[in-house]
Design a protein around this motif. Sequence first.
Motif, PDB file in Angstrom:
ATOM      1  N   ALA A  66     -26.264   9.069   1.719  1.00 18.77           N
ATOM      2  CA  ALA A  66     -26.814   8.353   2.871  1.00 18.77           C
ATOM      3  C   ALA A  66     -26.620   6.848   2.704  1.00 18.77           C
ATOM      4  O   ALA A  66     -26.284   6.142   3.672  1.00 18.77           O
ATOM      5  CB  ALA A  66     -28.295   8.687   3.042  1.00 18.77           C
ATOM      6  N   ASP A  67     -26.810   6.346   1.484  1.00 20.26           N
ATOM      7  CA  ASP A  67     -26.581   4.915   1.224  1.00 20.26           C
ATOM      8  C   ASP A  67     -25.120   4.534   1.450  1.00 20.26           C
ATOM      9  O   ASP A  67     -24.827   3.479   2.016  1.00 20.26           O
ATOM     10  CB  ASP A  67     -26.993   4.553  -0.207  1.00 20.26           C
ATOM     11  CG  ASP A  67     -28.492   4.626  -0.423  1.00 20.26           C
ATOM     12  OD1 ASP A  67     -29.239   4.672   0.572  1.00 20.26           O
ATOM     13  OD2 ASP A  67     -28.908   4.637  -1.610  1.00 20.26           O
ATOM     14  N   VAL A  68     -24.209   5.388   1.000  1.00 17.07           N
ATOM     15  CA  VAL A  68     -22.782   5.120   1.198  1.00 17.07           C
ATOM     16  C   VAL A  68     -22.455   5.092   2.690  1.00 17.07           C
ATOM     17  O   VAL A  68     -21.716   4.220   3.160  1.00 17.07           O
ATOM     18  CB  VAL A  68     -21.921   6.169   0.450  1.00 17.07           C
ATOM     19  CG1 VAL A  68     -20.477   6.129   0.895  1.00 17.07           C
ATOM     20  CG2 VAL A  68     -22.023   5.955  -1.049  1.00 17.07           C
ATOM     21  N   ALA A  69     -23.024   6.026   3.459  1.00 17.06           N
ATOM     22  CA  ALA A  69     -22.771   6.049   4.901  1.00 17.06           C
ATOM     23  C   ALA A  69     -23.305   4.774   5.563  1.00 17.06           C
ATOM     24  O   ALA A  69     -22.645   4.200   6.444  1.00 17.06           O
ATOM     25  CB  ALA A  69     -23.415   7.282   5.528  1.00 17.06           C
ATOM     26  N   ALA A  70     -24.484   4.317   5.129  1.00 19.25           N
ATOM     27  CA  ALA A  70     -25.048   3.080   5.684  1.00 19.25           C
ATOM     28  C   ALA A  70     -24.170   1.885   5.315  1.00 19.25           C
ATOM     29  O   ALA A  70     -23.937   0.994   6.148  1.00 19.25           O
ATOM     30  CB  ALA A  70     -26.467   2.876   5.182  1.00 19.25           C
ATOM     31  N   GLN A  71     -23.676   1.854   4.080  1.00 25.70           N
ATOM     32  CA  GLN A  71     -22.806   0.753   3.662  1.00 25.70           C
ATOM     33  C   GLN A  71     -21.489   0.764   4.449  1.00 25.70           C
ATOM     34  O   GLN A  71     -20.977  -0.292   4.829  1.00 25.70           O
ATOM     35  CB  GLN A  71     -22.510   0.849   2.157  1.00 25.70           C
ATOM     36  CG  GLN A  71     -23.707   0.582   1.277  1.00 25.70           C
ATOM     37  CD  GLN A  71     -24.144  -0.865   1.338  1.00 25.70           C
ATOM     38  OE1 GLN A  71     -23.350  -1.761   1.557  1.00 25.70           O
ATOM     39  NE2 GLN A  71     -25.434  -1.083   1.156  1.00 25.70           N
ATOM     40  N   LYS A  72     -20.950   1.947   4.706  1.00 25.45           N
ATOM     41  CA  LYS A  72     -19.717   2.037   5.490  1.00 25.45           C
ATOM     42  C   LYS A  72     -19.948   1.533   6.912  1.00 25.45           C
ATOM     43  O   LYS A  72     -19.096   0.848   7.482  1.00 25.45           O
ATOM     44  CB  LYS A  72     -19.195   3.477   5.518  1.00 25.45           C
ATOM     45  CG  LYS A  72     -18.525   3.886   4.223  1.00 25.45           C
ATOM     46  CD  LYS A  72     -17.960   5.295   4.313  1.00 25.45           C
ATOM     47  CE  LYS A  72     -17.289   5.678   3.010  1.00 25.45           C
ATOM     48  NZ  LYS A  72     -16.745   7.043   3.052  1.00 25.45           N
ATOM     49  N   ALA A  73     -21.113   1.861   7.484  1.00 20.56           N
ATOM     50  CA  ALA A  73     -21.434   1.370   8.830  1.00 20.56           C
ATOM     51  C   ALA A  73     -21.558  -0.152   8.810  1.00 20.56           C
ATOM     52  O   ALA A  73     -21.100  -0.831   9.746  1.00 20.56           O
ATOM     53  CB  ALA A  73     -22.718   2.015   9.336  1.00 20.56           C
ATOM     54  N   LEU A  78     -19.255  -5.520  10.040  1.00 19.10           N
ATOM     55  CA  LEU A  78     -18.718  -6.810   9.590  1.00 19.10           C
ATOM     56  C   LEU A  78     -17.250  -6.956   9.971  1.00 19.10           C
ATOM     57  O   LEU A  78     -16.789  -8.047  10.293  1.00 19.10           O
ATOM     58  CB  LEU A  78     -18.904  -6.959   8.078  1.00 19.10           C
ATOM     59  CG  LEU A  78     -20.340  -7.175   7.609  1.00 19.10           C
ATOM     60  CD1 LEU A  78     -20.408  -7.174   6.087  1.00 19.10           C
ATOM     61  CD2 LEU A  78     -20.889  -8.468   8.173  1.00 19.10           C
ATOM     62  N   GLY A  79     -16.499  -5.863   9.926  1.00 24.58           N
ATOM     63  CA  GLY A  79     -15.098  -5.904  10.357  1.00 24.58           C
ATOM     64  C   GLY A  79     -14.990  -6.227  11.837  1.00 24.58           C
ATOM     65  O   GLY A  79     -14.118  -7.009  12.255  1.00 24.58           O
ATOM     66  N   ASP A  80     -15.887  -5.629  12.641  1.00 30.75           N
ATOM     67  CA  ASP A  80     -15.896  -5.938  14.072  1.00 30.75           C
ATOM     68  C   ASP A  80     -16.246  -7.409  14.304  1.00 30.75           C
ATOM     69  O   ASP A  80     -15.655  -8.074  15.161  1.00 30.75           O
ATOM     70  CB  ASP A  80     -16.899  -5.037  14.811  1.00 30.75           C
ATOM     71  CG  ASP A  80     -16.488  -3.575  14.792  1.00 30.75           C
ATOM     72  OD1 ASP A  80     -15.317  -3.290  14.486  1.00 30.75           O
ATOM     73  OD2 ASP A  80     -17.361  -2.726  15.078  1.00 30.75           O
ATOM     74  N   GLU A  81     -17.223  -7.912  13.543  1.00 37.96           N
ATOM     75  CA  GLU A  81     -17.616  -9.318  13.661  1.00 37.96           C
ATOM     76  C   GLU A  81     -16.440 -10.230  13.286  1.00 37.96           C
ATOM     77  O   GLU A  81     -16.181 -11.226  13.950  1.00 37.96           O
ATOM     78  CB  GLU A  81     -18.814  -9.592  12.753  1.00 37.96           C
ATOM     79  CG  GLU A  81     -19.340 -10.996  12.812  1.00 37.96           C
ATOM     80  CD  GLU A  81     -20.151 -11.285  14.055  1.00 37.96           C
ATOM     81  OE1 GLU A  81     -20.272 -12.470  14.389  1.00 37.96           O
ATOM     82  OE2 GLU A  81     -20.637 -10.333  14.686  1.00 37.96           O
ATOM     83  N   ARG A  82     -15.741  -9.871  12.231  1.00 36.03           N
ATOM     84  CA  ARG A  82     -14.587 -10.672  11.806  1.00 36.03           C
ATOM     85  C   ARG A  82     -13.493 -10.646  12.863  1.00 36.03           C
ATOM     86  O   ARG A  82     -12.855 -11.670  13.147  1.00 36.03           O
ATOM     87  CB  ARG A  82     -14.045 -10.132  10.484  1.00 36.03           C
ATOM     88  CG  ARG A  82     -12.911 -10.951   9.951  1.00 36.03           C
ATOM     89  CD  ARG A  82     -12.563 -10.506   8.540  1.00 36.03           C
ATOM     90  NE  ARG A  82     -11.506 -11.335   8.022  1.00 36.03           N
ATOM     91  CZ  ARG A  82     -10.221 -10.971   7.986  1.00 36.03           C
ATOM     92  NH1 ARG A  82      -9.858  -9.795   8.432  1.00 36.03           N
ATOM     93  NH2 ARG A  82      -9.323 -11.786   7.500  1.00 36.03           N
TER      94      ARG A  82
END
Length: 168
Positions: A66-73, A78-82
């Motif tokens: 679940a933590d990995v999924a949250a980090q991927k989101a 951040l990629g969208d923001e960039r």
Amino acid sequence: MTRRQRTERVPVRLPEQSARAGWLRSIRLSGFTIATLTVLVLTVVVLAPSLRIFVQQQQQIAQLRADVAAQKAGVKNLGDERARWDDPSYIEAQARERLNYVYPGEYSYLVIDDGQTVTTDDGQPISDKVQATQVDWIRMLLSSVLTAGLTEDKPGQIVAPVIKDKNG
């Protein structure tokens, strides 16, 4: 030698038994049954700690997934923001909004008083005049130090001292 006489047998009637008592008396435990039950109990005793550790590890794995999924989101956001910051029109909009930038020849108007009354946390309006308090702060500080040092009350029981101002 004298021979013993044979006595006559008298039938004896036992007290009535409940169904449970009869069932329990009918159980016959053989050596194989006892050995099987012993092996079964030992198996449970030996495997129980391992199963508990296995269940804990499965819970940890689920939490980490679940933590990995949250980090991927978060990485995707951040990629969208960039990607937005690569767009010149987005940069222009942010500069106008955040920094109040304008192009040469444009005029920017800032509304300072929009009709809202600014208040304190307790709802009192903020005054534009400087106000001086009439409290003797030295006496208040000394009273606070003496109260804290000489009382045997617990911190939740100490009440702030009431000190009158210079005028009253």
